[in-house]
Scaffold this active site. Structure first.
Site, PDB file in Angstrom:
ATOM      1  CG  ASP A  33      -1.887   1.200   1.156  1.00  0.00           C
ATOM      2  OD1 ASP A  33      -2.929   1.055   0.506  1.00  0.00           O
ATOM      3  OD2 ASP A  33      -1.590   2.258   1.745  1.00  0.00           O
ATOM      4  CD  GLU A  46      -1.761   6.372   2.581  1.00  0.00           C
ATOM      5  OE1 GLU A  46      -2.319   7.277   1.931  1.00  0.00           O
ATOM      6  OE2 GLU A  46      -2.351   5.356   2.978  1.00  0.00           O
ATOM      7  CG  HIS A  56      -6.781   7.035   4.090  1.00  0.00           C
ATOM      8  ND1 HIS A  56      -6.468   6.984   2.757  1.00  0.00           N
ATOM      9  CD2 HIS A  56      -8.114   6.843   4.167  1.00  0.00           C
ATOM     10  CE1 HIS A  56      -7.562   6.802   2.054  1.00  0.00           C
ATOM     11  NE2 HIS A  56      -8.566   6.705   2.888  1.00  0.00           N
ATOM     12  CG  ASP A  82      -4.937   2.084   4.499  1.00  0.00           C
ATOM     13  OD1 ASP A  82      -4.982   3.010   3.680  1.00  0.00           O
ATOM     14  OD2 ASP A  82      -5.540   2.102   5.583  1.00  0.00           O
TER      15      ASP A  82
END
Length: 754
Positions: free
Chosen positions: A548, A550, A688, A693
Site C-alpha cells: 500500500d 500513500e 490511510h 491499510d
C-alpha cells in the site's frame, strides 16, 4: 497666503472691522443689500467706514482676500453704493488668483439666481468660463459649488447610459455632495439613477433626501420626497402610509450621516437614536445603521455594539464581510477604551486568520497571515504563536528571523505550544542562535504546562544524552508521563526500553503491553514490532506481499510521488513480516494530502530519501505475488518508482477490490473500510496510513481467499488494467465518512495542554 504689497492695508482693515463677515454679505442680490439698520444690528460702527479705502488700496495692490472683500462690500451695499458690476469686477480679479468663494459668487449671480435678480447689463458666462469658475469654486469645500461643478461636468461630458459613468468626475462630485446630506444633490442623484434604469437606487436616494428634510423639520418636503421614493420604487403605484413612515424613520446606507449628525450632536446623538429604535422594537430590530454612524464619530459603546451585531452575522450567517468589519470595530473600540473590546478584537482577528487558512490559493494564504499578524499585534498569544509557526514553515513565506520573536512573545505570555516551538528553535538554531541549555529550559516550561510532546522530548533527551547527561531513570519517568498523556511514540519508546532492558530489567510482557497501547492508535512502528515479535518466521512456500502506498497526489504522470510504503507478507496463509517507511519525495506535500493521510511535511523532512526506500521495497517483494486494494493505483506508482531505479519487472498486482465484488456482490461500495467491516475484519483506529491499510488488506484477502477456496488466478479479472479516470481511484480510496481533521500543523498542539 502669498506675500503681497497690499498685506499691511488688509491687515489694518481687519483690525478696524474684525467682526464683519464678508462671506455673509458676498451674494449679489438686490433683495440682500445691507441698510443702515441692518449694519447697526450687525455691530458695524460709523468708524468702520475707513474699511473700504483700506480694502480698495490692498485690492489694487493685488491682495486676493482684499479683492474678494471689496467685491462683497459692493455686492451688499456696505459702506459704498450697491454696484453689481463693480462687485463682479473685483470677484473676477480674486477668482483669477484662485479664490473659491469669489468664483462661486460670480457663477451664482450670472447663471443661477432668478432672472429678475440680474441686471440686464450684466455680462454673460460662456460654458468654458463657467466650467473653469466652478472648478475653482469646488476647491473651497463649499458643498453647493462641488455639486454645481458635478452637474456641469455630468451634463456636458457624461452619459449615464455608458459603462463606467459612476467613476467619472461629474457623477463623483454629485455623489460627494449627496453623501454630505445636500438635498439638491441627493435629488439629482436619484434622477440620474432613474434615467439609467436603476429605479431601486433612485428610490433609495429619494428616501435619504426625505430623511434629511424630516430631520430639518421640513415635513412638507419630507413627505413629498417620501411619496416620490415609494412611487419610483413601485413603478408608479400608490403610496402606503406605513411605508412612508418607514421611509422617514430608517437610516439609509448611502447617506453620510456623519455630516447630518455633526449638525445635531455627533456620535452621542446617533447612539441615542440607535437606543431609541431598539427600545421601540423591543430589541427585535438591530439598529445597525445608527450604530455605524455613532461609531464613525468615535463612540466606543456604539463600536462595540455594532461589532457584536456583525460578529453574530459572521458566526451564524457565514458573512465574511461582516466578520472583517466586526474585527475592525472591536479594534477601534479597544483604542477608544471600551471594556472587553481588546479581547474581542483578538478573537475576531484569530478567527479570520483561521478562516482564510482553510481556503485554497496564495491570496488566501496571504490574507490568513495578515490576520494572524493583526492578532499578534493586538497581544493575542495564540495569534503570535500561529504567526510565528507559519513563518517557520518552508515556502515563500519562510522567515524564521521574524517568526522566532513572535513565538517567544507568545511563549512568555504562557502559551504552551509556543514554548515548545521556542525550544525547538533554540535546539536547532532556526531563527535564533543555537542554545541547547536554553532550549531544555523551554522544554521544561512546556512540560510544566502538561505539554505532552515536551515530555516525550525530555524522555528522549535523557535516554540519548541529547543536551544532558544520560539518565535512564529520568528518561523512564518523562516517557511514562508522555505515555500517560496518550503519546504513541512515548509508548513505543517505553516498549523498546522494557524489551531491551535499558535502565530497568528486561520485561517482554511489559514491552508488549506498551507496544499494543501504541498500536491501538495506529502507530505503524508498533504494529511492525508487534508483528515481528508475535509472528513465527515465514516457512518457504506460497508467498504473497500486500502493498500500500500513500502518495502526494493521484498521478505519477503529473509528478506525484510516493510518501509512505506499507507492506505485509503472507506465507502459506499466515501473516509474516511487515515493512513500513515514510519516504521523502524531495518536495512539500499539500495540506489536502496531510488532511487525508495525517502525514506532515515535518514528518517527511526527517524521512529517508524515496529512492533508498524503494530499493528496500524491491528487496522485500522479490519473488512474491503482489496484492493491493484498488490495485491499479498502487501498481501505477510502483511501476513509476521502480522504473526510475531500473528495477521494474512488469508484474501484475492482484486486486482485493475486484475479489470483493465476486465474494460480496451487491454492496453499495467496495472501499477498503466498508469491505473489511462486511467481511468481519477488525480495522485499526488510523486508516490511510500505509502499513495499517496494508494489514487490513492482508486480513481481508485471507478471509476472502478462504471463502473462495483457492487463490485468484492472474488471468482472472482480479488483476485489472489501468483505470479510466483518476476520480474513480480517489473515490475508492477515500474513507466511508469524512475523516476527522488530523492533528497536523500548528493545530496539532492546541489540545495538548490543560
Amino acid at each position: 497666503m502669498k506675500a503681497c504689497p497690499g498685506e499691511p492695508y488688509f491687515a489694518h482693515a481687519m483690525t478696524v472691522c474684525s467682526g464683519l463677515d464678508f462671506r455673509a454679505i458676498a451674494a449679489i442680490s438686490l433683495d440682500a443689500r445691507w441698510d443702515p439698520e441692518g449694519l447697526a444690528a450687525a455691530g458695524v460702527r460709523e468708524d468702520d467706514l475707513v474699511v473700504e479705502p483700506l480694502l480698495r488700496r490692498a485690492a489694487e495692490l493685488g491682495h486676493i482676500e482684499a479683492q474678494f472683500s471689496l467685491g462683497a462690500l459692493h455686492a451688499g451695499g456696505v459702506f459704498v453704493d450697491y454696484d453689481d458690476l463693480e462687485a463682479l469686477r473685483w470677484y473676477r480679479k480674486a477668482a483669477e488668483q484662485g479664490h473659491p468663494e469669489a468664483a462661486y459668487q460670480i457663477v451664482k449671480y450670472l447663471r443661477l439666481d432668478p432672472a429678475d435678480h440680474r441686471m440686464t447689463h450684466a455680462p454673460v458666462l460662456d460654458d468654458n468660463e463657467l466650467e473653469r469658475l466652478l472648478a475653482i469654486a469646488a476647491t473651497g469645500h463649499r458643498i453647493e459649488a462641488d455639486f454645481l461643478h458635478g452637474v456641469l461636468l455630468y451634463d456636458r461630458h457624461e452619459d449615464g447610459r455608458s459603462p463606467g459613468f459612476r467613476e467619472r468626475p461629474g457623477y463623483r462630485s454629485i455623489r460627494q455632495a449627496a453623501v454630505q446630506a445636500y438635498r439638491p444633490a441627493m435629488e439629482r442623484l436619484a434622477e440620474i439613477h432613474a434615467e439609467t434604469g436603476d429605479r431601486w437606487s433612485g428610490a433609495r436616494w429619494l428616501r435619504a433626501a426625505a430623511q434629511v428634510a424630516f430631520l430639518d423639520a421640513d415635513d412638507t418636503a419630507a413627505r413629498s420626497l417620501a411619496v416620490r421614493s415609494v412611487r419610483l420604487d413601485r413603478s408608479g403605484s400608490d403610496e402606503d402610509e406605513d411605508e412612508l413612515t418607514s421611509v422617514l424613520s430608517a437610516p439609509v446606507v448611502e447617506l453620510d450621516w456623519n455630516a447630518v449628525f455633526a449638525w445635531r450632536g455627533g456620535g452621542e446623538a446617533a447612539f441615542r437614536m440607535a437606543s431609541r429604535v431598539a427600545e421601540e422594537t423591543g430589541g427585535e430590530s438591530a439598529p445597525a445603521g445608527w450604530l455605524r454612524f455613532a461609531a464613525d464619530f468615535g463612540h466606543a459603546t456604539a463600536a462595540m455594539a455594532l461589532g457584536d451585531l456583525l460578529d453574530d452575522e459572521w458566526i451564524w450567517e457565514d458573512d465574511l464581510d461582516a466578520g472583517v468589519e466586526a474585527a475592525a470595530l472591536f479594534a477601534k473600540a479597544a483604542q477608544l477604551g471600551a471594556p472587553g473590546a481588546l479581547e474581542k478584537a483578538r478573537k475576531a482577528a484569530l478567527q479570520l486568520g483561521e478562516h482564510f487558512e482553510a481556503e485554497d490559493g496564495p491570496e488566501a494564504e496571504e490574507e490568513a497571515q495578515r490576520w494572524f499578524e493583526k492578532a499578534a499585534a493586538l497581544g493575542c498569544p495564540e495569534g503570535a504563536y500561529v504567526m510565528g509557526w507559519r513563518l517557520l514553515q518552508p515556502g515563500p513565506r519562510h522567515d524564521p528571523v521574524r517568526g522566532f520573536p513572535a513565538l517567544l512573545a507568545s511563549a512568555e505570555a504562557g502559551f504552551p505550544a509556543a514554548a515548545w516551538e521556542v525550544a525547538e528553535c533554540l535546539r536547532t538554531g532556526v531563527g535564533v542562535a543555537r542554545d541547547p541549555a536554553r532550549a531544555l529550559a523551554w522544554y521544561r516550561r512546556a512540560a510544566d504546562h502538561d505539554f505532552v510532546a515536551a515530555k516525550l522530548h525530555l524522555g528522549r533527551a535523557y535516554r540519548d544524552g541529547s543536551g544532558v547527561e544520560v539518565d535512564l531513570g529520568q528518561a523512564l519517568s518523562w516517557l511514562a508521563l508522555a505515555a500517560d498523556g496518550g503519546d504513541a511514540d512515548a509508548r513505543y519508546g517505553l516498549g523498546l526500553i522494557h524489551l531491551e532492558g535499558l535502565g530497568t530489567p528486561a520485561d517482554p510482557e511489559a514491552a508488549l503491553r506498551w507496544l499494543r497501547a501504541a498500536a491501538d492508535d495506529g502507530h505503524a512502528p508498533s504494529l511492525a514490532k508487534i508483528a515481528e515479535l508475535e509472528r513465527a518466521p515465514a516457512e518457504p512456500g506460497e508467498r504473497f506481499v500486500v502493498i500500500d502506498f500513500e502518495t502526494s497526489g493521484l498521478s505519477p504522470n503529473k509528478g506525484d510521488r510516493v510518501i509512505e510504503v506499507g507492506a505485509v507478507e503472507i506465507v502459506d496463509g499466515r501473516i509474516g513480516r511487515c515493512f513500513q517507511s515514510l519516504a521523502n519525495p524531495g518536495f512539500p506535500v499539500s495540506a489536502r494530502i496531510t488532511t487525508i493521510t495525517g502525514i506532515t511535511n515535518a514528518m517527511l523532512a526527517d524521512a529517508p530519501p524515496l529512492a533508498a526506500v524503494m530499493r528496500e521495497v524491491s528487496a522485500f517483494i522479490a519473488g512474491a505475488t503482489l496484492i493491493a486494494h484498488n490495485a491499479p493505483f498502487d501498481r501505477r506508482f510502483l511501476r513509476a518508482e521502480m522504473e526510475r531505479l531500473d528495477l521494474w519487472d512488469d508484474r501484475e498486482v492482484l486486486c482485493t477490490l475486484q475479489l470483493g465484488k465476486r465474494a460480496y456482490p451487491g454492496l453499495g461500495s467496495y472501499k477498503l473500510a466498508l469491505l473489511a467491516e462486511h467481511a468481519g475484519v477488525q480495522l485499526p483506529d488510523a486508516m490511510h496510513r500505509a502499513l495499517a491499510d496494508a494489514m487490513a488488506t492482508a486480513e481481508l484477502f485471507l478471509v476472502m481467499r478462504e471463502w473462495e477456496g483457492r487463490p485468484p488466478s492472474e488471468t482472472e479479472p482480479l488483476a485489472i488494467a489501468e483505470p479510466a479516470a483518476d476520480a474513480a481511484l480517489l473515490a475508492n480510496t477515500l474513507p466511508l465518512t469524512a475523516p476527522r481533521q488530523p492533528d497536523t500543523g500548528w493545530r496539532r498542539w492546541l489540545p495538548a495542554f490543560g
